[in-house]
Scaffold this active site. Structure first.
Site, short mmCIF file in Angstrom:
data_model
loop_
_atom_site.label_atom_id
_atom_site.label_comp_id
_atom_site.label_asym_id
_atom_site.label_seq_id
_atom_site.Cartn_x
_atom_site.Cartn_y
_atom_site.Cartn_z
N ARG A 247 14.86 -90.54 42.91
CA ARG A 247 13.60 -91.13 42.43
C ARG A 247 13.76 -92.62 42.17
NH1 ARG A 247 11.18 -86.19 38.98
NH2 ARG A 247 9.96 -85.36 40.70
N LYS B 268 3.00 -67.45 42.32
CA LYS B 268 1.69 -67.04 41.79
C LYS B 268 0.51 -67.52 42.62
CE LYS B 268 2.85 -66.52 36.97
NZ LYS B 268 2.84 -67.20 35.68
N GLY C 58 8.19 -80.27 44.75
CA GLY C 58 8.58 -79.08 44.00
C GLY C 58 9.69 -78.29 44.67
N GLY D 272 3.16 -81.34 41.68
CA GLY D 272 1.82 -81.12 41.11
C GLY D 272 0.79 -82.06 41.70
P1 AMP Z 1 5.78 -71.48 42.36
O1 AMP Z 1 6.21 -72.17 41.11
O2 AMP Z 1 4.53 -70.69 42.21
O3 AMP Z 1 5.79 -72.37 43.57
O4 AMP Z 1 6.89 -70.36 42.62
C1 AMP Z 1 8.22 -70.65 42.89
C2 AMP Z 1 9.02 -69.45 42.57
O5 AMP Z 1 8.56 -68.35 43.32
C3 AMP Z 1 10.49 -69.55 42.92
O6 AMP Z 1 11.21 -69.72 41.74
C4 AMP Z 1 10.81 -68.25 43.62
O7 AMP Z 1 11.95 -67.61 43.11
C5 AMP Z 1 9.59 -67.41 43.35
N1 AMP Z 1 9.36 -66.40 44.41
C6 AMP Z 1 9.14 -66.63 45.70
N2 AMP Z 1 9.03 -65.46 46.37
C7 AMP Z 1 9.19 -64.47 45.47
C8 AMP Z 1 9.20 -63.05 45.57
N3 AMP Z 1 9.01 -62.43 46.72
N4 AMP Z 1 9.38 -62.36 44.43
C9 AMP Z 1 9.57 -62.98 43.26
N5 AMP Z 1 9.58 -64.31 43.11
C10 AMP Z 1 9.40 -65.07 44.21
#
Ligand code: AMP
Length: 399
Positions: A37, A199, A356, A379
């Protein structure tokens, strides 16, 4: 709307207040573990110095994820920046106040100083008007090069801009806006977006916005299972957001009417007997997930399908991992997508990684320099792709 760019300013002899993003990670022994950064901001700082500006840098630094943890002094950052710039960057003891003003008076053309961590007090994040006005008093010109903070209306990104007439984007900010902006406004087609991660709830808006722009939307990661549930499938113990099943169904129905982009979901997955790197792994058809298993990655047939779709694209935007890539045994899908973006780039496509986790995966795979652009703001890039106006960008002067 195009924004004023730092290269178009006359800066010699002027004090220029520059918002940078020096929010670098700290290791266990209190050392900076990754200075990318800081490196990313050098272009703007060096340009200002070369052109005789008196540069006043400001940044937040919150290396701990726990909000309540005390924020560190920028001392280490000032030292690293001095090394990288090969010139002395003096650190002020505060952001505002008499001592800062005294230091300003000693600043010559081409010199660079750094204000103390913007988040030592609550004023920055509260966008406190008095704090913003005091920051503005330090300079005649404002430059924002902190894309990663542009989605927040803080004192240093928004409040301060009310008091300064010339408000320009730095080199890094411009690069981010150029890549993300042209992907949304005039993408070369086929335009493919890949959305993954845990999510749906945090990505629902970006999915909705991208469906109106892309030719194909690839959905992977944990959120795919809520879509499967909406299709009436068994998802076993895989990640599921029960209250988002209806939303997922509506998205899928929108796809069916043909009014939106094609949606691609995984056709097979890696089913684990527990949430662990050493769990037993089974390749299963995504329509036949056993009730006692959880899927932690996309399967080989899906890797083949997604990779082919990505390679054939002319514009690609990627946000979110395809599986639990923190576990090496379940990182294959995510790294395969990273590699497909590299292949697409080699074939002449424009490939953008939206910060991210996807940016971390890109770096871990050592492929960062082989795609068109890796955003520095997770973000911020997500909100940009959602079509939201970023307060830190809106606040810049029009070109
Ligand atoms: P996000 O912050 O929503 O971008 O999610 C990122 C996180 O999603 C990472 O830490 C991954 O470990 C988790 N992730 C991705 N695929 C899966 C899955 N199939 N089951 C559980 N966690 C997941």
């Amino acid at each position: 709307m195009r924004k004023l760019f730092v290269e178009n300013l006359q800066v010699r002899g002027s004090r220029v207040l520059v918002r940078v993003d020096f929010n670098v990670p700290l290791g266990k022994n209190g050392e900076i573990t990754d200075d990318r950064r800081i490196q990313e901001s050098l272009r703007t700082i060096e340009w200002l110095s070369r052109n005789g500006a008196r540069t006043v840098l400001m940044s937040h630094w919150a290396p701990s994820k726990k909000k309540e943890d005390p924020k560190p002094s920028l001392k280490l950052v000032a030292e690293r920046l001095s090394q990288l710039l090969r010139k002395d960057v003096r650190l002020a003891p505060a952001c505002t106040g008499p001592e800062v003003k005294r230091m300003l008076q000693g600043l010559g053309d081409g010199d660079v100083m750094l204000l103390e961590n913007l988040r030592l007090g609550p004023e920055e994040e509260k966008n406190d008007p008095r704090f913003a006005a005091e920051l503005a008093e330090l300079a005649e010109i404002y430059v924002n090069d902190a894309f990663g903070s542009a989605h927040r209306a803080h004192a240093s990104t928004e409040g301060v801009t009310h008091h300064l007439r010339q408000r320009a984007a730095g080199f890094l900010m411009k690069k981010e806006l150029d890549y993300l902006g042209s992907a949304l406004e005039s993408p070369k087609r086929p335009f493919v977006a890949i959305i993954g991660g845990a999510k749906i709830s945090s990505k629902i808006d970006v999915i909705g916005a991208l469906l109106k722009k892309v030719d194909t939307l690839i959905i992977g990661g944990g959120m795919a299972f809520t879509f499967f549930k909406a299709m009436g499938r068994e998802v076993g113990k895989s990640l599921l957001e029960g209250d988002k099943v209806d939303v997922a169904r509506k998205i899928l129905e929108g796809g069916k009417t043909g009014s939106q982009a094609r949606i691609l979901l995984p056709i097979d997955c890696i089913a684990a007997d527990r949430y662990d790197n050493d769990a037993e792994r089974l390749v299963v058809d995504s329509g036949k997930i056993p009730v006692d298993r959880q899927c932690l990655d996309i399967g080989p047939a899906t890797i083949e399908l997604f990779s082919r779709t990505i390679r054939e694209a002319k514009t690609v935007v990627w946000n979110g991992p395809m599986g639990v890539f923190e576990f090496p045994n379940f990182a294959r899908g995510t790294f395969a997508v990273a590699q497909a973006l590299v292949d697409c780039t080699k074939l002449g496509g424009i490939t953008i990684v939206g910060g991210g986790d996807s940016a971390s995966a890109m770096a871990e795979a050592g492929l960062e320099s082989q795609v068109s652009h890796v955003s520095t703001g997770g973000g911020a890039s997500l909100e940009f792709l959602e079509g939201k106006k970023l307060p830190g960008v809106e606040a810049l002067s029009d070109a």
